[in-house]
Design a protein around this motif. Structure first.
Motif, PDB file in Angstrom:
ATOM      1  N   MET A   1      -3.275  -1.191 -17.258  1.00 25.84           N
ATOM      2  CA  MET A   1      -2.099  -1.080 -16.668  1.00 25.84           C
ATOM      3  C   MET A   1      -2.049  -0.542 -15.089  1.00 25.84           C
ATOM      4  N   GLN A   2      -1.522  -1.048 -14.317  1.00 21.57           N
ATOM      5  CA  GLN A   2      -1.657  -0.553 -13.077  1.00 21.57           C
ATOM      6  C   GLN A   2      -0.358   0.502 -12.918  1.00 21.57           C
ATOM      7  N   PRO A   3      -0.665   1.536 -11.958  1.00 23.82           N
ATOM      8  CA  PRO A   3       0.574   2.455 -11.804  1.00 23.82           C
ATOM      9  C   PRO A   3       2.009   1.721 -11.621  1.00 23.82           C
ATOM     10  N   LYS A   4       1.877   0.663 -10.872  1.00 26.24           N
ATOM     11  CA  LYS A   4       3.241  -0.042 -10.419  1.00 26.24           C
ATOM     12  C   LYS A   4       3.713  -0.620 -11.909  1.00 26.24           C
ATOM     13  N   GLU A   5       2.915  -1.300 -12.659  1.00 26.36           N
ATOM     14  CA  GLU A   5       3.392  -1.822 -13.712  1.00 26.36           C
ATOM     15  C   GLU A   5       3.798  -0.718 -14.744  1.00 26.36           C
TER      16      GLU A   5
ATOM     17  N   ARG B   1       4.088   7.881  -7.857  1.00 31.20           N
ATOM     18  CA  ARG B   1       3.318   8.581  -6.973  1.00 31.20           C
ATOM     19  C   ARG B   1       1.794   7.941  -6.716  1.00 31.20           C
ATOM     20  N   MET B   2       1.151   7.665  -8.120  1.00 27.28           N
ATOM     21  CA  MET B   2      -0.119   7.139  -7.910  1.00 27.28           C
ATOM     22  C   MET B   2      -0.064   5.718  -7.147  1.00 27.28           C
ATOM     23  N   ALA B   3       0.920   5.130  -7.400  1.00 28.66           N
ATOM     24  CA  ALA B   3       0.742   3.676  -6.523  1.00 28.66           C
ATOM     25  C   ALA B   3       1.053   3.854  -5.377  1.00 28.66           C
ATOM     26  N   ARG B   4       1.947   4.686  -4.943  1.00 31.54           N
ATOM     27  CA  ARG B   4       1.924   4.973  -3.349  1.00 31.54           C
ATOM     28  C   ARG B   4       0.721   5.624  -2.930  1.00 31.54           C
ATOM     29  N   ALA B   5       0.030   6.275  -3.554  1.00 29.86           N
ATOM     30  CA  ALA B   5      -1.337   6.961  -3.163  1.00 29.86           C
ATOM     31  C   ALA B   5      -2.359   5.696  -3.059  1.00 29.86           C
ATOM     32  N   GLN B   6      -2.350   4.614  -4.007  1.00 35.32           N
ATOM     33  CA  GLN B   6      -3.308   3.698  -4.080  1.00 35.32           C
ATOM     34  C   GLN B   6      -2.889   2.875  -2.771  1.00 35.32           C
TER      35      GLN B   6
ATOM     36  N   PRO C   1      -4.549   1.092   5.409  1.00 35.32           N
ATOM     37  CA  PRO C   1      -4.156   2.437   6.395  1.00 35.32           C
ATOM     38  C   PRO C   1      -3.036   2.066   7.062  1.00 35.32           C
ATOM     39  N   SER C   2      -2.049   2.905   7.385  1.00 32.46           N
ATOM     40  CA  SER C   2      -1.076   2.794   8.148  1.00 32.46           C
ATOM     41  C   SER C   2      -1.208   2.553   9.473  1.00 32.46           C
ATOM     42  N   GLU C   3      -0.092   1.959  10.232  1.00 28.34           N
ATOM     43  CA  GLU C   3      -0.113   1.322  11.642  1.00 28.34           C
ATOM     44  C   GLU C   3      -0.516   2.856  12.533  1.00 28.34           C
ATOM     45  N   ASN C   4       0.304   3.802  11.921  1.00 28.25           N
ATOM     46  CA  ASN C   4       0.066   5.205  12.792  1.00 28.25           C
ATOM     47  C   ASN C   4      -1.126   5.574  12.540  1.00 28.25           C
ATOM     48  N   ALA C   5      -1.929   5.534  11.393  1.00 28.58           N
ATOM     49  CA  ALA C   5      -3.254   6.216  11.249  1.00 28.58           C
ATOM     50  C   ALA C   5      -4.119   5.264  12.323  1.00 28.58           C
TER      51      ALA C   5
END
Length: 109
Positions: free
Chosen positions: A1-5, A78-83, A89-93
């Motif tokens: 199961m993935q963090p989002k799930e 938190r893990m889902a956001r980190a993944q 990569p964000s546009e800002n990066a």
């Protein structure tokens, strides 16, 4: 199961003691490094108590169950956001990387 799930499973948890064991077992099995020891330390119980929770042998008070499921949910989110941050990569990066390039003067001649 993935963090989002896992986070969604926690959100959908209906407070049922019978389903509590499944949520704890899924968190320990699938949440990227959450161990019985981590959960035991967080809730100040013995490792063996967490084992009994995940096997459905014992259940904490319903209010404590809510706290545990909320803890698991937040960790999974938190893990889902980190993944997501690693995967896309964000546009800002990307803009920051472009700014780091040296400026070159072009002379017409």
């Amino acid at each position: 199961m993935q963090p989002k799930e896992l986070a969604d499973t926690c959100i959908r948890w209906d407070g049922s003691s019978a389903k509590f064991a499944a949520v704890v077992a899924a968190a320990l099995r699938d949440s990227g490094g959450l161990t019985q020891k981590d959960l035991a330390r967080e809730f100040e119980v013995a490792d063996s108590t967490v084992s009994r929770w995940s096997n459905g042998v014992a259940r904490p008070h319903p209010l404590i169950q809510k706290l545990i499921v909320k803890f698991i949910q937040r960790r999974a989110e938190r893990m889902a956001r980190a993944q997501d941050a690693i995967a896309v990569p964000s546009e800002n990066a990307a803009l920051g990387a472009r700014r780091a390039l040296p400026k070159v003067k072009v002379h017409s001649g």
